[in-house]
Write an enzyme that holds these catalytic residues in place. Structure first.
Site, PDB file in Angstrom:
ATOM      1  N   LYS A  23     -46.506 -69.896  -8.354  1.00 37.60           N
ATOM      2  CA  LYS A  23     -46.134 -68.508  -8.076  1.00 37.60           C
ATOM      3  C   LYS A  23     -47.055 -67.566  -8.867  1.00 37.60           C
ATOM      4  CE  LYS A  23     -43.157 -64.965  -9.394  1.00 37.60           C
ATOM      5  NZ  LYS A  23     -42.346 -64.356 -10.358  1.00 37.60           N
ATOM      6  N   LYS A  62     -36.996 -68.651 -20.450  1.00 36.02           N
ATOM      7  CA  LYS A  62     -37.684 -68.403 -21.723  1.00 36.02           C
ATOM      8  C   LYS A  62     -37.054 -69.211 -22.839  1.00 36.02           C
ATOM      9  CE  LYS A  62     -40.181 -64.215 -21.067  1.00 36.02           C
ATOM     10  NZ  LYS A  62     -40.111 -62.782 -21.014  1.00 36.02           N
ATOM     11  N   LYS A 114     -47.854 -62.689 -13.970  1.00 35.11           N
ATOM     12  CA  LYS A 114     -48.691 -62.376 -15.133  1.00 35.11           C
ATOM     13  C   LYS A 114     -48.425 -63.362 -16.265  1.00 35.11           C
ATOM     14  CE  LYS A 114     -45.691 -58.500 -16.224  1.00 35.11           C
ATOM     15  NZ  LYS A 114     -45.001 -58.567 -14.964  1.00 35.11           N
TER      16      LYS A 114
HETATM   17  P1  ADP Z   1     -44.431 -61.121 -13.002  1.00 37.08           P
HETATM   18  O1  ADP Z   1     -43.907 -62.442 -12.472  1.00 37.08           O
HETATM   19  O2  ADP Z   1     -45.908 -61.012 -12.850  1.00 37.08           O
HETATM   20  O3  ADP Z   1     -43.963 -60.862 -14.408  1.00 37.08           O
HETATM   21  P2  ADP Z   1     -42.443 -59.190 -12.269  1.00 37.08           P
HETATM   22  O4  ADP Z   1     -41.387 -60.160 -12.663  1.00 37.08           O
HETATM   23  O5  ADP Z   1     -42.677 -57.996 -13.142  1.00 37.08           O
HETATM   24  O6  ADP Z   1     -43.813 -59.996 -12.079  1.00 37.08           O
HETATM   25  O7  ADP Z   1     -42.149 -58.727 -10.787  1.00 37.08           O
HETATM   26  C1  ADP Z   1     -42.133 -57.406 -10.283  1.00 37.08           C
HETATM   27  C2  ADP Z   1     -41.751 -57.449  -8.815  1.00 37.08           C
HETATM   28  O8  ADP Z   1     -42.761 -58.148  -8.073  1.00 37.08           O
HETATM   29  C3  ADP Z   1     -40.435 -58.176  -8.526  1.00 37.08           C
HETATM   30  O9  ADP Z   1     -39.761 -57.550  -7.448  1.00 37.08           O
HETATM   31  C4  ADP Z   1     -40.884 -59.541  -8.156  1.00 37.08           C
HETATM   32  O10 ADP Z   1     -39.953 -60.230  -7.353  1.00 37.08           O
HETATM   33  C5  ADP Z   1     -42.180 -59.267  -7.406  1.00 37.08           C
HETATM   34  N1  ADP Z   1     -43.093 -60.400  -7.565  1.00 37.08           N
HETATM   35  C6  ADP Z   1     -43.727 -60.788  -8.695  1.00 37.08           C
HETATM   36  N2  ADP Z   1     -44.493 -61.860  -8.479  1.00 37.08           N
HETATM   37  C7  ADP Z   1     -44.338 -62.185  -7.168  1.00 37.08           C
HETATM   38  C8  ADP Z   1     -44.872 -63.193  -6.332  1.00 37.08           C
HETATM   39  N3  ADP Z   1     -45.736 -64.095  -6.782  1.00 37.08           N
HETATM   40  N4  ADP Z   1     -44.500 -63.221  -5.039  1.00 37.08           N
HETATM   41  C9  ADP Z   1     -43.624 -62.301  -4.557  1.00 37.08           C
HETATM   42  N5  ADP Z   1     -43.098 -61.322  -5.287  1.00 37.08           N
HETATM   43  C10 ADP Z   1     -43.434 -61.253  -6.577  1.00 37.08           C
END
Ligand code: ADP
Ligand code: TRP
Length: 321
Positions: free
Chosen positions: A189, A110, A192
């Site tokens: 990847k 960030k 959100k």
């Molecule tokens: P985002 O990237 O959407 O903000 P988070 O960081 O809140 O998602 O992730 C919540 C959980 O979901 C974590 O354990 C993260 O490793 C898993 N996760 C998020 N996106 C993925 C992805 N594309 N593939 C595998 N695991 C993911």
């Protein structure tokens, strides 16, 4: 064996969250004593809308329960219902080198993008360490991107144990190989923050549109596609369809004759069916919020009792008591 994981209520949950973290966590709930929580304190580092946080927290609770988290097997709670974790985070922060946090991608990415960063975001891995250590957790099922944070947790726990004597259990991350990184609708990847998500739950028409809108190359349907296994729709299909079905689509794409439109239609049908039962369960839960709140309240009581014991151990070890 104690298993622990958390998820932030910072947006609508998507297939990356489901296959990367929720499904592995749900599969583990019968293998040990599982503690799963809604990381609402963590969401404060990036979400500044109170009503939205409240709504998202409830949505995460509904999503997780609908997807199969069983409150009879797992302790399910809201992070902030155990305020002891913030005291432990302070204690741990005094043993955390700045350089360790400067390396963490949660902050680094960030700040590199020039986005505003706050102290909470910088200290985020320390709060996560407290989350993990306060429940004597052995196993932490998370997606690939959280592995670094579990490693930081291990470093901090080792430092504490060296400084004040054996106090904390050293946890292990558990990352599922095949779903370590679920790709998003643009091939990056799924996240959100990239706006490339396919939600677990949502409105059918809008989600169908998202799937049908996946960009493909300009090769004609008849052309054989030797790189069929690299195709994004095939990769997503392999998550939501039975293995033979996904393989069949892949073989047809490789041989030529399967158009991208039909492939995406197939993907949508399997994705939609994959969550059909969970969707039904979610609607039932949404109509019974008293039940959902009672699950979280019972979870909080159990989690807090354990957290108080471990915090006391740390307070004694470090000379606060
Ligand atoms: P985002 O990237 O959407 O903000 P988070 O960081 O809140 O998602 O992730 C919540 C959980 O979901 C974590 O354990 C993260 O490793 C898993 N996760 C998020 N996106 C993925 C992805 N594309 N593939 C595998 N695991 C993911
Ligand atoms: N940082 C995690 C995420 O964004 C959520 C989280 C907070 C967590 N505390 C945790 C995950 C402890 C595992 C263990 O996904």
């Amino acid at each position: 064996m104690r298993i622990l994981s958390g998820i932030q209520p910072s947006g609508t949950l998507h297939l990356g969250n489901y296959f990367g973290m929720m499904q592995p966590a749900i599969a583990l709930q019968e293998k040990g004593e599982a503690f799963y929580f809604i990381a609402d304190y963590h969401s404060m580092t990036s979400l500044f809308d109170a009503a939205q946080r409240r709504k998202n927290s409830l949505d995460v609770a509904l999503d997780f329960l609908a997807c199969g988290l069983d409150p009879k097997q797992a302790v399910f709670f809201r992070q902030s219902d155990v305020p002891e974790v913030t005291e432990l985070a302070w204690i741990l922060s005094t043993l955390t080198p700045m350089s360790l946090l400067e390396k963490c991608h949660s902050f680094k990415d960030k700040s590199a993008k020039g986005l505003p960063v706050n102290h909470g975001l910088f200290a985020y891995p320390v709060l996560m360490a407290a989350d993990i250590l306060i429940y004597d957790s052995n196993i932490v099922p998370v997606g690939q991107d959280q592995k670094q944070h579990v490693e930081v947790t291990r470093d901090i726990a080792i430092k504490f144990n060296e400084a004040y004597g054996e106090t904390f259990v050293i946890p292990e991350p558990q990352i599922r190989g095949e779903t370590a990184k679920v790709p998003g609708l643009d091939g990056e990847k799924m996240s959100k923050s990239y706006g490339n998500t396919l939600e677990i739950f949502g409105e059918e028409k809008a989600l169908r549109k998202k799937v049908m809108g996946i960009k493909m190359d300009s090769r004609t349907p008849d052309e054989p596609k030797p790189d069929a296994d690299q195709n994004l729709a095939i990769q997503l299909l392999s998550l939501v369809a039975p293995a033979e079905t996904a393989k069949d689509f892949e073989n047809r794409l490789r041989a030529g004759g399967l158009g991208y439109g039909d492939l995406k239609k197939g993907l949508f049908e399997h994705y939609w069916n994959h969550f059909a039962e969970a969707r039904k369960k979610r609607a039932e839960l949404a109509a019974n919020l008293d039940y959902v709140n009672s699950v979280l309240a019972a979870g909080a009581t159990k989690a807090r009792t354990l957290a108080q014991t471990v915090l006391k151990r740390a307070r004694k070890a470090s000379g606060l008591e």
